[in-house]
Design an enzyme around this catalytic site. Structure first.
Site, PDB file in Angstrom:
ATOM      1  N   GLY A   1       1.093  -1.335   0.056  1.00  0.00           N
ATOM      2  CA  GLY A   1       0.037   0.016  -0.053  1.00  0.00           C
ATOM      3  C   GLY A   1       0.822   1.266  -0.153  1.00  0.00           C
ATOM      4  O   GLY A   1       2.141   1.219  -0.294  1.00  0.00           O
ATOM      5  N   ASN A   2       0.220   2.378   0.534  1.00  0.00           N
ATOM      6  CA  ASN A   2       0.916   3.500   0.259  1.00  0.00           C
ATOM      7  C   ASN A   2       0.461   4.509   1.543  1.00  0.00           C
ATOM      8  O   ASN A   2      -0.729   4.096   1.895  1.00  0.00           O
ATOM      9  CB  ASN A   2       0.933   4.162  -1.180  1.00  0.00           C
ATOM     10  CG  ASN A   2      -0.320   4.564  -1.361  1.00  0.00           C
ATOM     11  OD1 ASN A   2      -1.155   5.316  -0.906  1.00  0.00           O
ATOM     12  ND2 ASN A   2      -0.689   4.010  -2.547  1.00  0.00           N
ATOM     13  N   ARG A   3       0.869   5.766   1.649  1.00  0.00           N
ATOM     14  CA  ARG A   3       0.489   6.554   3.052  1.00  0.00           C
ATOM     15  C   ARG A   3      -0.439   7.411   2.607  1.00  0.00           C
ATOM     16  O   ARG A   3      -0.807   8.264   3.425  1.00  0.00           O
ATOM     17  CB  ARG A   3       1.776   7.392   3.257  1.00  0.00           C
ATOM     18  CG  ARG A   3       2.912   6.472   3.441  1.00  0.00           C
ATOM     19  CD  ARG A   3       4.212   7.365   3.982  1.00  0.00           C
ATOM     20  NE  ARG A   3       5.338   6.408   4.206  1.00  0.00           N
ATOM     21  CZ  ARG A   3       5.427   5.748   5.579  1.00  0.00           C
ATOM     22  NH1 ARG A   3       4.697   5.870   6.397  1.00  0.00           N
ATOM     23  NH2 ARG A   3       6.809   5.068   5.745  1.00  0.00           N
TER      24      ARG A   3
END
Ligand code: PMT
Length: 400
Positions: free
Chosen positions: A208-210
């Site tokens: 995933g990412n932030r």
């Protein structure tokens, strides 16, 4: 300067109780609020409540305090009129210019922005009479917020629910900030993507990412306050639904692509603020991947995800559509942004610098908006809503 003057019109629906919360938010944030209920609204919440919460007398009729000419003054002096809930009957009376009580008189004399937050049963909302009344009000410049989908009175569910008061308040705040400016996205359908995709490895883990989704939600909120019909494709955000916005929840990049393409078919503009994973694991393990004693872990093989922005920029699901991308860069920010604009071939690219604690999840952003026409518009550090407004300004110029 005195406090901004807001008229809160309340019409007779069960959701009238939610207007108390909206009233509280408006007064606590420094607005001088005059409540103008209809006679039927008082069946749901009494005059004493409105009066106590607003600090002003409350009346439904034009015959009270006639010497003060309230049926003219209240509307004339307002900086914003918000009607929440707005019933089918109130929308009809407003659309036809009737003036048979204090609220409709106020609506006729107001020269400030007007926001309607309808709430009613789905059948009433979908009835051609209501559709035409809503279209008339929008054509005249009012912001009519799309109702939310959910539990209605009794056991019924469907479209027609009053959006959450906190979100109606956000619309009011945005509309007040814009003043008498036309809702310049009225009649337009815009699609916004927000959040970060998650690409599952096994039932427990994902890549995933932030991204928090805040920038995309700011775009959705500001577009709704400018009168647009908004479809928000939200990837793993956990944020409350903005008022008047159709929210489609997705998880992965492939799901996001499907949802964006579907919504984009009749959209005037598409803004891709979501952080989309470029790659996903080639295989999904049905059970949790286990560590094996004495063995190195298996490498994770990745495959490319579709590039949604490049695809819609090339295909333009609707002629004349304006396509906006975002570029999240950590170094050589502008140079990388310029290269990305060419590669993705969108009309506008919002280039912002990101880092572990920069831009992601924060309330603020700073960017340069690159245009395919060679323009470069710097947007100084400020709330994500300010950047969103600038993006819509540039989109509106291109749509017109
Ligand atoms: O959500 P917040 O916490 O508020 O943070 C905001 C943000 C940093 C996520 C936002 O401002 C932002 O920059 N969004 C774009 C993030 C991103 O994916 O950038 P990118 O440079 O990797 O991609 C460029 C563009 O192509 C983006 O519009 C992206 O949506 C799109 N893209 C990317 C990959 C892919 N496979 N398909 C795409 O459509």
């Amino acid at each position: 300067m005195g406090k901004p003057k807001v008229v809160l019109g309340v019409s007779g629906g069960i959701a009238a109780y939610k207007a108390c919360e909206l009233l509280r938010r408006l007064t606590e944030s420094g607005h001088d609020v005059r409540v103008v209920p209809t006679a039927s609204a008082l069946h749901f919440v009494g005059a004493a409540t409105w009066s106590a919460l607003s600090g002003h007398p409350v009346s439904t009729e034009v015959w009270d305090d006639v010497h003060e000419v309230p049926h003219v003054r209240i509307g004339q002096q307002a900086d914003l009129v918000v009607v929440a809930p707005a019933t089918a009957d109130t929308l009809a009376r407003a659309a036809h210019g009737l003036a048979d009580d204090l609220l409709t008189n106020t609506l006729l004399t107001a020269r400030c922005p007007v926001v309607f937050a309808p709430a009613m049963h789905t059948e009433m909302w979908e009835h051609p009479a209501t559709r035409e009344n809503v279209a008339t009000l929008r054509r005249r410049g009012a912001v009519v917020i799309e109702p939310a989908v959910g539990r209605l009175t009794g056991v019924d569910t469907g479209k027609g629910r009053l959006p959450e008061p906190a979100e109606i308040f956000e619309v009011c705040r945005r509309v007040l900030a814009r003043g008498v400016a036309e809702p310049d996205l009225a009649g337009r359908h815009v699609v916004v993507s927000a959040g970060g995709t998650r690409e599952p490895l096994d039932p427990v883990r994902f890549l995933g990412n932030r991204s928090s989704g805040k920038q995309g939600y700011a775009l959705a909120r500001t577009a709704a306050a400018r009168g647009a019909r908004v479809t928000l494709i939200a990837a793993n955000t956990g944020l409350p639904d903005p008022a008047g916005v159709d929210v489609v929840q997705v998880g992965t990049a492939v799901q996001l692509r499907e949802a964006v393409l579907k919504a984009a078919s009749d959209a005037d503009a598409v803004v891709m603020a979501a952080a989309v994973a470029d790659f996903r694991p080639a295989a999904y393990a049905q059970g949790k991947i286990k560590k094996k004693d004495g063995q190195e872990p298996d490498p994770i093989v990745l495959v490319r995800n579709p590039d949604i922005l490049a695809e819609i920029s090339a295909d333009r699901p609707r002629p004349g559509q304006v396509i906006v991308g975002f570029a999240a860069e950590t170094d050589d920010v502008l140079a990388n942004g310029r290269t990305k604009l060419k590669r993705k071939a969108c009309d506008l690219l919002v280039v912002n610098e990101v880092g572990e604690r920069k831009t992601f999840g924060s309330e603020e952003n700073e960017a340069v908006i690159l245009g395919a026409d060679g323009s470069e518009t710097p947007v100084p550090p400020g709330p994500k809503e300010a950047l969103a407004e600038k993006v819509w300004d540039l989109v509106v110029t291109r749509l017109n």
